[in-house]
Motif scaffolding. Structure first.
Motif, PDB file in Angstrom:
ATOM      1  N   ALA A   1     -18.318 -54.902  14.509  1.00 14.80           N
ATOM      2  CA  ALA A   1     -19.518 -55.231  14.581  1.00 14.80           C
ATOM      3  C   ALA A   1     -19.675 -56.460  15.554  1.00 14.80           C
ATOM      4  CB  ALA A   1     -20.159 -55.200  13.163  1.00 14.80           C
ATOM      5  N   HIS A   2     -19.066 -57.598  14.854  1.00 13.81           N
ATOM      6  CA  HIS A   2     -19.249 -58.954  15.696  1.00 13.81           C
ATOM      7  C   HIS A   2     -19.051 -58.708  17.121  1.00 13.81           C
ATOM      8  CE1 HIS A   2     -19.328 -63.203  16.181  1.00 13.81           C
ATOM      9  NE2 HIS A   2     -18.383 -63.116  16.974  1.00 13.81           N
ATOM     10  N   ALA A   3     -17.999 -58.085  17.732  1.00 18.61           N
ATOM     11  CA  ALA A   3     -17.428 -57.914  18.885  1.00 18.61           C
ATOM     12  C   ALA A   3     -18.513 -56.988  19.627  1.00 18.61           C
ATOM     13  CB  ALA A   3     -16.282 -57.138  18.991  1.00 18.61           C
ATOM     14  N   ALA A   4     -19.067 -56.011  18.898  1.00 16.69           N
ATOM     15  CA  ALA A   4     -20.111 -55.153  19.537  1.00 16.69           C
ATOM     16  C   ALA A   4     -21.620 -56.027  19.765  1.00 16.69           C
ATOM     17  CB  ALA A   4     -20.465 -54.082  18.735  1.00 16.69           C
ATOM     18  N   LYS A   5     -21.887 -56.598  18.861  1.00 13.03           N
ATOM     19  CA  LYS A   5     -22.976 -57.702  19.107  1.00 13.03           C
ATOM     20  C   LYS A   5     -23.018 -58.509  20.247  1.00 13.03           C
ATOM     21  CE  LYS A   5     -24.267 -57.285  14.182  1.00 13.03           C
ATOM     22  NZ  LYS A   5     -24.449 -57.792  12.828  1.00 13.03           N
ATOM     23  N   ALA A   6     -21.698 -59.165  20.262  1.00  9.52           N
ATOM     24  CA  ALA A   6     -21.313 -60.094  21.451  1.00  9.52           C
ATOM     25  C   ALA A   6     -21.548 -59.478  22.602  1.00  9.52           C
ATOM     26  CB  ALA A   6     -20.262 -60.999  21.115  1.00  9.52           C
ATOM     27  N   GLY A   7     -20.711 -58.163  22.630  1.00  5.61           N
ATOM     28  CA  GLY A   7     -20.604 -57.376  23.915  1.00  5.61           C
ATOM     29  C   GLY A   7     -21.468 -56.365  24.492  1.00  5.61           C
ATOM     30  N   GLY A   8     -22.725 -56.718  23.796  1.00  2.25           N
ATOM     31  CA  GLY A   8     -23.887 -55.775  24.165  1.00  2.25           C
ATOM     32  C   GLY A   8     -23.745 -54.337  23.635  1.00  2.25           C
ATOM     33  N   ALA A   9     -23.090 -54.028  22.704  1.00  2.00           N
ATOM     34  CA  ALA A   9     -22.889 -52.450  22.536  1.00  2.00           C
ATOM     35  C   ALA A   9     -23.367 -52.221  20.933  1.00  2.00           C
ATOM     36  CB  ALA A   9     -21.308 -52.188  22.602  1.00  2.00           C
ATOM     37  N   TRP A  10     -23.949 -53.050  20.294  1.00  2.00           N
ATOM     38  CA  TRP A  10     -24.209 -52.940  19.001  1.00  2.00           C
ATOM     39  C   TRP A  10     -25.113 -51.773  18.799  1.00  2.00           C
ATOM     40  CZ3 TRP A  10     -22.261 -52.633  14.507  1.00  2.00           C
ATOM     41  CH2 TRP A  10     -22.877 -52.860  13.364  1.00  2.00           C
ATOM     42  N   LYS A  11     -26.314 -51.500  19.546  1.00  2.00           N
ATOM     43  CA  LYS A  11     -27.316 -50.547  19.303  1.00  2.00           C
ATOM     44  C   LYS A  11     -26.470 -49.244  19.418  1.00  2.00           C
ATOM     45  CE  LYS A  11     -31.533 -53.122  20.430  1.00  2.00           C
ATOM     46  NZ  LYS A  11     -32.623 -53.390  21.295  1.00  2.00           N
ATOM     47  N   VAL A  12     -25.786 -49.030  20.307  1.00  2.41           N
ATOM     48  CA  VAL A  12     -25.281 -47.743  20.612  1.00  2.41           C
ATOM     49  C   VAL A  12     -23.957 -47.373  19.199  1.00  2.41           C
ATOM     50  CG1 VAL A  12     -23.694 -46.299  22.108  1.00  2.41           C
ATOM     51  CG2 VAL A  12     -25.496 -47.948  23.098  1.00  2.41           C
ATOM     52  N   MET A  13     -23.201 -48.721  19.225  1.00  6.03           N
ATOM     53  CA  MET A  13     -22.142 -48.193  18.242  1.00  6.03           C
ATOM     54  C   MET A  13     -22.641 -48.268  16.696  1.00  6.03           C
ATOM     55  SD  MET A  13     -18.853 -50.666  17.135  1.00  6.03           S
ATOM     56  CE  MET A  13     -18.143 -51.029  18.898  1.00  6.03           C
ATOM     57  N   GLN A  14     -23.648 -48.948  16.194  1.00  5.71           N
ATOM     58  CA  GLN A  14     -23.971 -48.968  14.914  1.00  5.71           C
ATOM     59  C   GLN A  14     -23.981 -47.883  14.287  1.00  5.71           C
ATOM     60  OE1 GLN A  14     -27.934 -51.011  14.205  1.00  5.71           O
ATOM     61  NE2 GLN A  14     -27.485 -51.200  12.357  1.00  5.71           N
ATOM     62  N   PRO A  15     -24.707 -46.723  14.642  1.00  3.33           N
ATOM     63  CA  PRO A  15     -24.658 -45.477  13.819  1.00  3.33           C
ATOM     64  C   PRO A  15     -23.353 -44.730  13.417  1.00  3.33           C
ATOM     65  CG  PRO A  15     -25.684 -45.249  16.010  1.00  3.33           C
ATOM     66  CD  PRO A  15     -25.435 -46.770  15.948  1.00  3.33           C
ATOM     67  N   TYR A  16     -22.412 -45.056  14.585  1.00  6.18           N
ATOM     68  CA  TYR A  16     -20.987 -44.612  14.471  1.00  6.18           C
ATOM     69  C   TYR A  16     -20.300 -45.204  13.489  1.00  6.18           C
ATOM     70  CZ  TYR A  16     -22.291 -41.840  18.848  1.00  6.18           C
ATOM     71  OH  TYR A  16     -22.804 -41.051  19.764  1.00  6.18           O
ATOM     72  N   LEU A  17     -20.397 -46.659  13.403  1.00  9.51           N
ATOM     73  CA  LEU A  17     -19.744 -47.543  12.738  1.00  9.51           C
ATOM     74  C   LEU A  17     -20.315 -47.213  11.149  1.00  9.51           C
ATOM     75  CD1 LEU A  17     -17.730 -49.637  12.140  1.00  9.51           C
ATOM     76  CD2 LEU A  17     -19.151 -51.254  12.674  1.00  9.51           C
ATOM     77  N   GLU A  18     -21.515 -47.072  10.960  1.00  7.79           N
ATOM     78  CA  GLU A  18     -22.043 -47.086   9.737  1.00  7.79           C
ATOM     79  C   GLU A  18     -21.765 -45.578   9.296  1.00  7.79           C
ATOM     80  OE1 GLU A  18     -25.972 -47.459  10.202  1.00  7.79           O
ATOM     81  OE2 GLU A  18     -26.141 -49.702  10.221  1.00  7.79           O
ATOM     82  N   ALA A  19     -21.699 -44.669   9.866  1.00 11.96           N
ATOM     83  CA  ALA A  19     -21.276 -43.187   9.415  1.00 11.96           C
ATOM     84  C   ALA A  19     -19.782 -43.171   9.168  1.00 11.96           C
ATOM     85  CB  ALA A  19     -21.493 -42.091  10.591  1.00 11.96           C
ATOM     86  N   LEU A  20     -18.808 -43.865   9.809  1.00 11.67           N
ATOM     87  CA  LEU A  20     -17.336 -44.036   9.602  1.00 11.67           C
ATOM     88  C   LEU A  20     -17.064 -44.814   8.515  1.00 11.67           C
ATOM     89  CD1 LEU A  20     -16.113 -43.972  13.389  1.00 11.67           C
ATOM     90  CD2 LEU A  20     -15.759 -42.077  11.577  1.00 11.67           C
ATOM     91  N   THR A  21     -18.042 -45.482   7.831  1.00 10.27           N
ATOM     92  CA  THR A  21     -17.618 -46.611   6.738  1.00 10.27           C
ATOM     93  C   THR A  21     -18.445 -46.290   5.608  1.00 10.27           C
ATOM     94  OG1 THR A  21     -19.238 -48.339   7.705  1.00 10.27           O
ATOM     95  CG2 THR A  21     -16.872 -48.446   8.306  1.00 10.27           C
ATOM     96  N   SER A  22     -19.254 -45.257   5.624  1.00 13.70           N
ATOM     97  CA  SER A  22     -20.276 -45.233   4.619  1.00 13.70           C
ATOM     98  C   SER A  22     -19.883 -44.557   3.185  1.00 13.70           C
ATOM     99  CB  SER A  22     -21.304 -43.925   4.871  1.00 13.70           C
ATOM    100  OG  SER A  22     -20.541 -42.713   5.356  1.00 13.70           O
ATOM    101  N   ASN A  23     -18.357 -44.016   3.574  1.00 18.37           N
ATOM    102  CA  ASN A  23     -17.638 -43.728   2.263  1.00 18.37           C
ATOM    103  C   ASN A  23     -16.474 -44.740   1.879  1.00 18.37           C
ATOM    104  OD1 ASN A  23     -19.024 -41.258   1.891  1.00 18.37           O
ATOM    105  ND2 ASN A  23     -17.594 -40.155   3.588  1.00 18.37           N
ATOM    106  N   GLY A  24     -16.732 -45.871   2.333  1.00 17.56           N
ATOM    107  CA  GLY A  24     -15.681 -47.047   2.110  1.00 17.56           C
ATOM    108  C   GLY A  24     -14.500 -46.840   2.645  1.00 17.56           C
TER     109      GLY A  24
END
Length: 206
Positions: free
Chosen positions: A183-206
């Protein structure tokens, strides 16, 4: 004259035993003439493995050596995108070209071997998240996993989104990068808005 050639040839072999691969320019700067290099190739003592790059005959080819060869053609470049993803073991794809990032005004090498897929990054994207790995005796800059994922999500016109999602899933499953680091790299690299839903979906079950 013969003694001088023999001396240069011995030095040439010694250099290639130490550094595995060298550019013709570096060999000439070390005092090796173009004639000595050509004779060593003709005699089968060294191999010309790509344009202006030489290696001692019989040297075992290392895994990922092609990345080191690519760096010798573009010394300011950084191994990026799908090639970095493959290096980190996060995709089954074997890119036909070595993906390499360079600056917006950097010189791009002419196409030969290994074939390159050049991408141009602006500052500070170009210098974020660089790791250094020794391959074939060379220090090869390669983008880290979090940085690579950010680049893939930020550039959907260059790489299909499915490749980025596959890499993200593999990084999490193999625990090669933490969600916070990604997440930190995505925010620094201008990709957080695009990546966020995918990262949250893949980590939602721990």
């Amino acid at each position: 004259m013969r003694a001088r050639h023999d001396s240069q040839k011995a030095q040439l072999i010694s250099l290639l035993e130490t550094r595995s691969m060298m550019r013709a320019q570096d060999l000439r700067e070390a005092g090796i003439s173009a004639q000595t290099i050509a004779r060593a190739v003709e005699a089968g003592e060294i191999d010309r493995i790509s344009r202006g790059v030489y290696q001692k005959r019989g040297v075992e080819v290392e895994e990922n050596q092609i990345l080191a060869e690519a760096l010798m053609r573009a010394s300011k470049g950084v191994i990026a995108m799908v090639s970095a993803l493959a290096f980190h073991g996060l995709t089954d794809q074997m890119p036909r070209r070595v993906w390499m990032a360079i600056g917006t005004s950097d010189w791009a090498p002419v196409q030969s071997y290994p074939p390159l897929r050049i991408v141009r990054f602006t500052q500070p994207y170009l210098r974020q998240g660089i790791e250094h790995h020794v391959i074939s005796g060379l220090d090869v800059p390669i983008y880290s996993i979090p940085k690579t994922l950010a680049d893939l999500f930020r550039n959907p016109k260059l790489v299909d989104r499915s490749v980025a999602v596959e890499g993200l899933r593999a990084a999490l499953q193999q625990r090669k990068a933490t969600p916070s680091a990604i997440a930190h790299a995505a925010k620094a690299g201008g990709a957080w808005k695009v990546m966020q839903p995918y990262l949250e979906a893949l980590t939602s079950n721990g």
